[in-house]
Enzyme design. Structure first.
Site, PDB file in Angstrom:
ATOM      1  N   ASP A  35     -29.770 -45.340  11.018  1.00 52.69           N
ATOM      2  CA  ASP A  35     -29.778 -45.431  12.478  1.00 52.69           C
ATOM      3  C   ASP A  35     -31.018 -44.706  12.999  1.00 52.69           C
ATOM      4  OD1 ASP A  35     -29.186 -42.751  12.346  1.00 52.69           O
ATOM      5  OD2 ASP A  35     -27.186 -42.913  13.190  1.00 52.69           O
ATOM      6  N   ASP A  85     -20.481 -50.730  10.934  1.00 53.70           N
ATOM      7  CA  ASP A  85     -20.411 -49.441  10.264  1.00 53.70           C
ATOM      8  C   ASP A  85     -19.426 -48.594  11.044  1.00 53.70           C
ATOM      9  OD1 ASP A  85     -21.709 -46.836  11.714  1.00 53.70           O
ATOM     10  OD2 ASP A  85     -22.467 -48.679  12.569  1.00 53.70           O
ATOM     11  N   CYS A 140      -2.981 -53.907  -2.235  1.00 51.60           N
ATOM     12  CA  CYS A 140      -4.340 -53.383  -2.457  1.00 51.60           C
ATOM     13  C   CYS A 140      -4.642 -53.349  -3.947  1.00 51.60           C
ATOM     14  CB  CYS A 140      -4.458 -51.983  -1.858  1.00 51.60           C
ATOM     15  SG  CYS A 140      -6.080 -51.228  -2.142  1.00 51.60           S
ATOM     16  N   CYS A 161      -7.088 -51.539  -5.348  1.00 47.95           N
ATOM     17  CA  CYS A 161      -7.936 -50.395  -5.715  1.00 47.95           C
ATOM     18  C   CYS A 161      -7.266 -49.539  -6.794  1.00 47.95           C
ATOM     19  CB  CYS A 161      -8.280 -49.555  -4.474  1.00 47.95           C
ATOM     20  SG  CYS A 161      -7.107 -48.260  -4.047  1.00 47.95           S
ATOM     21  N   CYS A 203      -4.297 -47.240  -5.690  1.00 46.90           N
ATOM     22  CA  CYS A 203      -3.000 -47.896  -5.532  1.00 46.90           C
ATOM     23  C   CYS A 203      -2.384 -48.291  -6.876  1.00 46.90           C
ATOM     24  CB  CYS A 203      -3.135 -49.115  -4.620  1.00 46.90           C
ATOM     25  SG  CYS A 203      -3.391 -48.631  -2.897  1.00 46.90           S
ATOM     26  N   HIS A 238      -9.357 -45.254  -1.386  1.00 42.06           N
ATOM     27  CA  HIS A 238      -8.485 -46.359  -0.991  1.00 42.06           C
ATOM     28  C   HIS A 238      -8.953 -46.986   0.320  1.00 42.06           C
ATOM     29  CE1 HIS A 238      -5.144 -48.766   0.377  1.00 42.06           C
ATOM     30  NE2 HIS A 238      -5.240 -48.098   1.518  1.00 42.06           N
TER      31      HIS A 238
END
Ligand SMILES: [Zn+2]
Length: 375
Positions: free
Chosen positions: A92, A270, A308, A310, A313, A339
């Protein structure tokens, strides 16, 4: 390799999916960029950030210029080498954070002078200095320097501020183009301002198009106006920007904000929410956010989210995560962050697939049904 090439692969209503080809890698859109404020996505190793499916991360000019300093990062080989992230980085401009974080600001036509929130030292940010800092960091996508007023300011003030941001956009373009080798491999995005006002937004878009940028951000939203007002603005703002360039909604947002914004033609996002919330004990799931401090998780042997994919999980129970968060253990923040970032990337991937298959409306309605059902 391409410096910057955006292609739309499919559209569904106003939603679109595509890719941005850059020297350091491809960015699949709609894209979510995890925020790596101080050369780190908090509580995550860069390789773990990549494993969640992130193609690009964001770095903050304001934080990095104050600590460790842009010149120091440059001496150390640039931000990519410094933090061990070899894919694209968007930085930014510092404009937003200097207004929200620093002390004793003074805004002039030239730029903003301010004192550091860390040690009180005096600094000046101008379009030229912001471009120089982002070049020293080695940014792949550089943001034009702008001013972001609060959306609740009087319209005349919003207009004056927008016009200043457009003059700064031109100065940013000129300074970026004078950046030598960096300008040949990096991209520059302009930022549309004008708060919630359609005519100011249109004027801002026209100014930016006249200057010409690789991508166009929608700035000045998600600053407290609420989702309804944000969506009302997104009903027209993306349409005012070029179709053949990515549109980036800065600082957004909650999972339901992302779905609603993609529906309205936004390509990039973002937000600190998945990382910050993770550190605060909040987990995002397909069935809405969970407060892992809540005692109802204390003996729950199930995963955070059964849908999920991931590693958190598939490995850890809600009971264990609840215990870690309640005990203030570092690992709790790390696992919830991992997660949450994985969930956000699965949401983006789900939207990309749905757009490609032409059933985004169904995806969005299923998402809202599940996300707002309180299980
Ligand atoms: Zn998960």
């Amino acid at each position: 390799m391409a410096r910057f090439a955006f292609s739309v692969l499919a559209t569904d209503g106003k939603a679109r999916t595509g890719r941005i080809a850059m020297n350091r890698g491809e960015i699949r859109t709609p894209a979510f960029m995890p925020v790596g404020t101080a050369a780190t996505v908090k509580a995550m190793k860069p390789e773990a950030v990549r494993a969640t499916g992130a193609d690009i991360i964001l770095g903050n000019t304001y934080h990095l210029m104050l600590r460790p300093g842009a010149e120091r990062v440059a001496r150390l080989g640039g931000l990519h080498r410094f933090m061990n992230w070899d894919r694209p980085i968007l930085t930014d401009s510092g404009g937003y954070q200097v207004m929200s974080l620093s002390e004793l600001r003074k805004l002039t036509e030239e730029g903003v002078s301010f004192r550091s929130h860390i040690d009180g030292s005096k600094h000046m940010l101008t379009p030229e200095r912001s471009m120089e800092i982002q070049r020293l960091l080695g940014s792949d996508i550089v943001m034009a320097f702008d001013e972001c007023p609060r959306a609740d300011r009087p319209l005349a003030e919003i207009a004056t501020s927008m016009e200043l941001s457009m003059r700064w956009a031109k100065r940013s373009r000129d300074a970026f183009d004078g950046g030598g080798e960096h300008a040949e491999r990096a991209a520059l995005f302009g930022i549309q301002q004008g708060a919630l006002d359609e005519r100011l937004r249109a004027r801002s878009a026209e100014s930016l198009k006249e200057i010409g940028f690789d991508g166009y951000a929608i700035g000045g939203l998600a600053v407290g106006e609420g989702q309804e007002a944000m969506f009302a603005t997104l009903d027209f703002a993306p349409d005012q920007l070029p179709e053949n360039a990515p549109r980036y909604l800065m600082g957004v947002g909650k999972p339901d904000d992302l779905v609603g914004a993609v529906e309205r033609g936004v390509d990039m996002f973002d937000c600190v929410l998945p990382t910050r919330s993770g550190r605060n004990g909040q987990a995002f799931t397909w069935n809405g956010p969970l407060n892992m401090r809540n005692a109802r998780h204390a003996e729950d042997t199930g995963p955070l989210d059964t849908r999920c994919s991931c590693s958190v999980c598939s490995t850890y129970s809600r009971a264990y995560l609840h215990h870690l968060i309640k005990s203030g253990e570092m690992l709790g923040a790390m696992l919830l962050t991992e997660h949450n970032l994985s969930f956000y990337q699965q949401l983006m991937s789900g939207m990309r697939n749905a757009i490609a298959k032409g059933h985004f409306a169904l995806f969005a309605s299923d998402f809202r049904r599940d996300y707002f059902s309180r299980s």
